[in-house]
Design a protein around this motif. Structure first.
Motif, short mmCIF file in Angstrom:
data_model
loop_
_atom_site.label_atom_id
_atom_site.label_comp_id
_atom_site.label_asym_id
_atom_site.label_seq_id
_atom_site.Cartn_x
_atom_site.Cartn_y
_atom_site.Cartn_z
N GLY A 50 52.95 41.22 47.04
CA GLY A 50 54.04 42.05 47.56
C GLY A 50 54.06 43.40 46.88
O GLY A 50 53.34 43.67 45.91
N ASP A 51 54.92 44.27 47.37
CA ASP A 51 54.93 45.66 46.91
C ASP A 51 55.14 45.82 45.41
O ASP A 51 54.57 46.72 44.80
CB ASP A 51 56.01 46.45 47.66
N THR A 69 43.74 29.14 45.02
CA THR A 69 44.24 30.25 44.22
C THR A 69 43.21 31.38 44.22
O THR A 69 42.01 31.13 44.37
CB THR A 69 44.51 29.82 42.77
N GLY A 70 43.71 32.60 44.03
CA GLY A 70 42.82 33.76 43.92
C GLY A 70 42.79 34.33 42.52
O GLY A 70 42.43 35.48 42.33
N ILE A 71 43.18 33.52 41.51
CA ILE A 71 43.32 34.03 40.15
C ILE A 71 41.99 34.40 39.50
O ILE A 71 41.94 35.23 38.59
CB ILE A 71 44.09 33.02 39.27
N ASP A 72 40.90 33.80 39.96
CA ASP A 72 39.60 34.04 39.32
C ASP A 72 39.02 35.36 39.82
O ASP A 72 38.19 35.40 40.72
CB ASP A 72 38.65 32.88 39.61
N LYS A 73 39.47 36.46 39.22
CA LYS A 73 39.02 37.79 39.64
C LYS A 73 37.65 38.11 39.04
O LYS A 73 37.40 37.81 37.86
CB LYS A 73 40.03 38.86 39.20
N ARG A 74 36.81 38.74 39.83
CA ARG A 74 35.46 39.10 39.41
C ARG A 74 35.25 40.60 39.57
O ARG A 74 35.69 41.20 40.56
CB ARG A 74 34.43 38.34 40.25
N ALA A 114 50.40 40.58 50.41
CA ALA A 114 49.66 39.89 49.36
C ALA A 114 49.26 40.90 48.29
O ALA A 114 50.10 41.51 47.66
CB ALA A 114 48.45 39.17 49.96
N SER A 115 47.97 41.07 48.07
CA SER A 115 47.49 42.02 47.07
C SER A 115 47.45 43.44 47.63
O SER A 115 47.25 43.64 48.84
CB SER A 115 46.08 41.63 46.61
N GLY A 116 47.58 44.40 46.74
CA GLY A 116 47.42 45.79 47.14
C GLY A 116 45.98 46.21 47.27
O GLY A 116 45.69 47.28 47.81
N LEU A 117 45.05 45.39 46.77
CA LEU A 117 43.63 45.72 46.81
C LEU A 117 42.97 45.09 48.03
O LEU A 117 43.08 43.88 48.25
CB LEU A 117 42.91 45.24 45.55
N GLU A 118 42.28 45.89 48.78
CA GLU A 118 41.55 45.38 49.93
C GLU A 118 40.50 44.37 49.48
O GLU A 118 39.73 44.61 48.55
CB GLU A 118 40.87 46.55 50.64
N GLY A 119 40.52 43.19 50.11
CA GLY A 119 39.54 42.16 49.79
C GLY A 119 39.93 41.25 48.64
O GLY A 119 39.16 40.36 48.28
N ASP A 120 41.13 41.43 48.08
CA ASP A 120 41.58 40.59 46.96
C ASP A 120 42.55 39.54 47.46
O ASP A 120 43.49 39.86 48.20
CB ASP A 120 42.26 41.47 45.90
N ALA A 121 42.35 38.29 47.06
CA ALA A 121 43.17 37.18 47.55
C ALA A 121 44.40 36.95 46.68
O ALA A 121 44.30 36.91 45.46
CB ALA A 121 42.34 35.90 47.61
N VAL A 122 45.55 36.81 47.32
CA VAL A 122 46.76 36.25 46.71
C VAL A 122 47.15 35.09 47.60
O VAL A 122 47.50 35.28 48.77
CB VAL A 122 47.89 37.29 46.62
N CYS A 123 47.08 33.88 47.07
CA CYS A 123 47.26 32.69 47.90
C CYS A 123 48.69 32.18 47.93
O CYS A 123 49.15 31.65 48.95
CB CYS A 123 46.31 31.58 47.42
N ASP A 124 49.40 32.28 46.82
CA ASP A 124 50.79 31.80 46.76
C ASP A 124 51.72 33.00 46.83
O ASP A 124 52.12 33.57 45.82
CB ASP A 124 51.02 31.01 45.47
N ALA A 164 50.11 49.85 49.40
CA ALA A 164 51.25 48.94 49.35
C ALA A 164 51.06 47.83 50.38
O ALA A 164 50.83 48.12 51.56
CB ALA A 164 52.55 49.69 49.62
N PRO A 165 51.16 46.55 49.97
CA PRO A 165 50.85 45.46 50.90
C PRO A 165 52.01 45.00 51.75
O PRO A 165 51.82 44.23 52.70
CB PRO A 165 50.43 44.33 49.95
N GLY A 166 53.24 45.42 51.41
CA GLY A 166 54.42 44.93 52.11
C GLY A 166 55.25 44.05 51.19
O GLY A 166 54.83 43.71 50.08
N PRO A 167 56.44 43.65 51.60
CA PRO A 167 57.35 42.90 50.73
C PRO A 167 56.80 41.53 50.35
O PRO A 167 55.95 40.96 51.05
CB PRO A 167 58.63 42.77 51.57
N LYS A 168 57.30 41.02 49.22
CA LYS A 168 56.89 39.68 48.77
C LYS A 168 57.18 38.65 49.85
O LYS A 168 58.21 38.68 50.51
CB LYS A 168 57.61 39.31 47.47
N GLY A 169 56.24 37.73 49.99
CA GLY A 169 56.35 36.72 51.03
C GLY A 169 55.65 37.11 52.31
O GLY A 169 55.34 36.27 53.15
#
Length: 230
Positions: A63-64, A24-29, A47-57, A39-44
């Motif tokens: 998604g947008d 998971t990428g929930i532990d944001k620092r 992922a995240s709109g922030l460069e370098g931020d993880a969205v794992c599920d 905009a990262p693109g559609p769900k699925g």
């Protein structure tokens, strides 16, 4: 109004996720920035709109329409008092910890300029999940978080840009309808009779909430659309 803290996460192992790889990428620092947001693109797919931020599920997150997650420091402070321990910026998995912004009272479709270039649009409130509960280690957390109905806001990217901690936040558009983040959250969780009233904000609302509202109307009709949505 300002961006008090800019937070990104890295993939970490967790027993509290249904994601196949168990991360998971929930532990944001907090990071100082600048961080580019787009905009990262559609769900699925996105992922995240922030460069370098993880969205794992990416089945349920990213998604947008969930490109950026914002939570008010004022709401973190309330929970900090309730829970009895320190909640640092990023504790709730938020990308943007805001100061002076009424995130709960923000309207669906409201637009914020963050820093000189980035423009974001409020799309929905955040629905809590078991990963969030496990991350905090609080028993019954999903129920408690839902009852308070101050879920923070998911935002989509209207105009990309780079941001850093300390940037100003300006509301550049506020729609003339009743549907706030709190109202939308209650409609899809604890008070489904409110669902028909979400449709006045359908153009800017997260598509999953629009679908829920239309399904409800098809089954039960328009319902009572009078009253106060505060």
């Amino acid at each position: 109004m300002k961006l008090l803290s800019l937070n990104v996460g890295r993939p970490e192992a967790s027993e509290h996720t249904d994601q196949a790889e168990g991360v998971t990428g929930i532990d944001k620092r907090p990071v100082p920035g600048p961080v580019r947001v787009a905009a990262p693109g559609p769900k699925g797919v996105g992922a995240s709109g922030l460069e370098g931020d993880a969205v794992c599920d990416m089945r349920h997150h990213g998604g947008d329409d969930q490109a950026v997650y914002a939570f008010a420091r004022e709401d973190l402070d309330e929970w900090q008092g309730t829970l009895g321990h320190v909640l640092r910026n990023g504790s709730f998995g938020e990308n943007l910890t805001t100061e002076g912004v009424d995130v709960t009272g923000a309207k669906i479709g409201e637009r914020w300029r963050v820093g000189p270039d980035l423009v974001l649009e409020v799309a929905s409130g955040r629905i809590p999940c078991r990963t969030f509960q496990g991350h905090l280690g609080e028993k019954g957390w999903v129920k408690r978080f839902t009852a308070r109905a101050a879920p923070g806001a998911y935002l989509r990217v209207i105009e990309p840009g780079a941001i850093r901690a300390g940037d100003t936040i300006e509301i550049v558009h506020r729609p003339d309808h009743e549907v706030t983040v709190a109202f939308q959250f209650r409609a899809v969780t604890t008070d489904r009779d409110l669902l028909p009233r979400l449709l006045v904000a359908a153009d800017a609302l997260d598509p999953e909430a629009v679908e829920a509202a239309r399904t409800y109307v098809a089954k039960y009709g328009g319902g009572d659309v009078a009253g106060d949505a505060a």
